[in-house]
Design an enzyme around this catalytic site. Structure first.
Site, short mmCIF file in Angstrom:
data_model
loop_
_atom_site.label_atom_id
_atom_site.label_comp_id
_atom_site.label_asym_id
_atom_site.label_seq_id
_atom_site.Cartn_x
_atom_site.Cartn_y
_atom_site.Cartn_z
CB CYS A 45 -0.62 -42.83 6.34
SG CYS A 45 -0.24 -42.30 4.66
CB CYS A 50 2.82 -40.83 4.41
SG CYS A 50 2.70 -42.37 5.28
CE LYS A 53 7.43 -38.09 4.34
NZ LYS A 53 7.65 -39.40 4.91
CE1 TYR A 184 11.48 -45.57 5.10
CE2 TYR A 184 12.36 -46.90 6.88
CZ TYR A 184 11.85 -46.80 5.59
OH TYR A 184 11.73 -47.91 4.81
CD GLU A 188 11.00 -39.49 5.41
OE1 GLU A 188 10.08 -39.23 6.24
OE2 GLU A 188 10.88 -40.33 4.51
CG HIS A 445 19.67 -39.52 -24.23
ND1 HIS A 445 20.59 -39.59 -23.20
CD2 HIS A 445 20.07 -38.51 -25.03
CE1 HIS A 445 21.50 -38.66 -23.38
NE2 HIS A 445 21.22 -37.99 -24.47
CD GLU A 450 20.03 -41.65 -20.68
OE1 GLU A 450 20.20 -42.28 -21.72
OE2 GLU A 450 20.03 -40.40 -20.63
#
Ligand code: NDP
Length: 465
Positions: A45, A50, A53, A184, A188, A445, A450
């Site tokens: 990672c 991660c 990346k 993945y 990516e 909002h 939302e």
């Protein structure tokens, strides 16, 4: 019986996310803990996954943001990107984080052994470089995984291809990159390089990328790749790779569909395998599955009573936060007398495409299979921010609800900040949220999120003749 009949109370093999968490927590109880790491602290990672990346994703997105800002009145003049400047900054941050992992272990009193450890028997490990043998009462296997590549017998010339391990160390941007795979990592990096202006081609053996994700998400990501300028070739795999020295694009990739592509960088993102080769699990009696993964029960315990395994090496869910939670549960169970095990249901996950995917819970197909009657709510819209900036990308949101009790089984999204939004939705799902709970939540909002609490109309499949 002497208190320390063994050299250590706990020996952790592997300094990645899961191993470091377990070692540190165990040591904080006063237990005698050692951790062996053959490369650098932080594991996949932090070092080659991660973290770097995500920096590459940010680097790639800035280029588009600069262009899009024109719609809001900004003009930036000539812009350019220098890969060396970015890469140096990225590597410096990775170094800093790896240093923090190292120091946290030291501060907790963990003995750090910067070499490879392999099993001699169920309580003994040999350090590869020094040859020293060390005994431990409990052993945690946290050695992670590595990219898988076919052999040169299967694909002649595959040795010219790199994996995600090497992609962070390119000295310059590719002139043309070809990426194999549709998971993945493939999607990516296809977005990263396309966003950096590199002609990018993705070669995937299936029809639509991201197998295992909700079908609507797959379609949105697949189409999104093409909109981002990625050339997507489906139903094909690499047949062979030939290298012609001196050419601008020296690699010729021949495909199973008879076509070929020229490139200077080829990356395989064809899945990962557990890192158990040469670990000596057989000497310790630790059972592996056909894939080389350490077989564990819900407590992360192997078939050997004093040996546990967490993270990618167990091939359960190969995600950093999962490894951390598994390591945490192991340490609290074994060293704090607080037994618990990690619940692998409803793990939120993101794919950092641009825009990104965020998802938690069941896909529509899984929900229909397991629960029968489900209601689907979905919406697809162009977000407000894109109305002025020329970005045509849309947001997709989908809620899957069990008809019998209106329990929300899954929420899926493609759009900017999907990871951030789905992380929060993950809490609600874990609490057993229902569709009426969504409905009685007031909208915030104007926001993209939302829409998740304002969808009222059940989606009805179109009549098909
Ligand atoms: P994945 O397992 O996600 O995808 C592998 C891809 O390679 C699939 O598209 C698969 O096709 C294809 N493939 C497999 N074997 C072959 C073959 N022999 N020939 C051609 N194609 C093949 O692996 P990744 O390497 O992308 O990522 C590994 C794991 O790392 C992920 O599953 C995830 O757990 C983790 N990860 C998580 C990230 C995140 O959280 N954002 C980011 C990166 C990685 P098919 O679909 O047909 O099976």
């Amino acid at each position: 019986m002497a208190e320390h009949a063994y050299d250590f109370d706990l020996f952790v093999i592997g300094g990645g996310s899961g191993g470091v968490r377990a070692a540190r927590l165990a040591a904080l109880t006063g237990a005698k803990v050692a951790i062996a790491e053959e490369y650098r602290m932080g594991g996949t990672c932090v070092i080659r996954g991660c973290v770097p990346k995500k920096f590459m994703v940010y680097a790639s997105a800035y280029g588009k943001d600069i262009r899009k800002a024109a719609g809001y009145g900004w003009s930036a003049g000539e812009v350019s990107y220098d890969h060396g400047t970015f890469a140096n900054a990225m590597h410096a941050e990775v170094d800093r984080l790896s240093g923090i992992y190292f120091r946290n272990l030291k501060n907790a009193g963990v003995e750090i052994l910067e070499e490879r450890a392999e099993f001699v028997d169920a309580h003994t490990l040999r350090l590869k470089t020094s040859g020293k043998e060390i005994t431990a009462e409990k052993i945690l296997i946290a050695v992670g995984g590595r990219p898988w590549m076919p052999s040169p017998d299967e694909i002649p010339g595959i040795e010219h291809a790199i994996t995600s391990n090497e992609i962070f160390h390119l000295e310059a941007l590719p002139k043309h990159i070809v990426i194999g795979g549709g998971g993945y990592i493939a999607v990516e990096f296809a977005h990263v390089f396309a966003g950096l202006g590199v002609p990018t081609c993705l070669v995937y053996r299936g029809e639509e990328v991201l197998r295992g994700f909700d079908a609507d998400i797959r379609t949105a990501v697949h189409e999104g790749l093409k909109e981002a300028g990625v050339r997507v070739i489906t139903g094909a795999v690499f047949d062979r790779i030939d290298k012609c020295e001196g050419e601008d694009l020296p690699l010729r990739i021949s495909l199973s569909n008879g076509g070929h592509i020229d490139a200077d960088v080829v990356m395989g993102a064809l899945g990962r395998r557990p890192n158990t080769d040469g670990l000596g699990c057989d000497a310790a009696g630790v059972a592996l599955d056909d894939n080389g993964a350490v077989v564990v029960d819900e407590w992360s315990k192997t078939n050997v009573d004093n040996i546990w395994a967490v993270g990618d090496v167990t091939d359960r869910v190969a995600l950093t936060p999962v490894a951390i939670r598994e390591g945490h549960a192991f340490a609290e169970t074994e060293f704090y007398r607080r037994p618990w095990h990690f619940d692998h249901a409803d793990i939120p996950t993101a794919v950092f495409t641009q825009p990104e995917v965020g998802t938690v819970g069941m896909t529509e197909a899984q929900a229909r299979k397991e629960h029968g009657a489900v209601d689907i709510y979905k919406t697809n819209f162009r977000p407000m921010k894109n109305m002025l900036n020329g970005d045509m990308s849309r947001v997709l949101m989908k809620i899957i609800v069990r008809q019998s009790d209106e329990r929300v089984l899954g929420v899926h999204m493609v759009g900017d900040d999907a990871a951030e939004i789905i992380q929060a939705i993950g809490i609600a799902i874990k609490m057993g949220v229902t569709k009426p709970d969504f409905d009685r939540t007031c909208a915030l909002h104007p926001s993209v999120a939302e829409e998740l609490v304002t969808m009222r109309t059940k989606w009805v499949p179109e009549e098909t003749g």
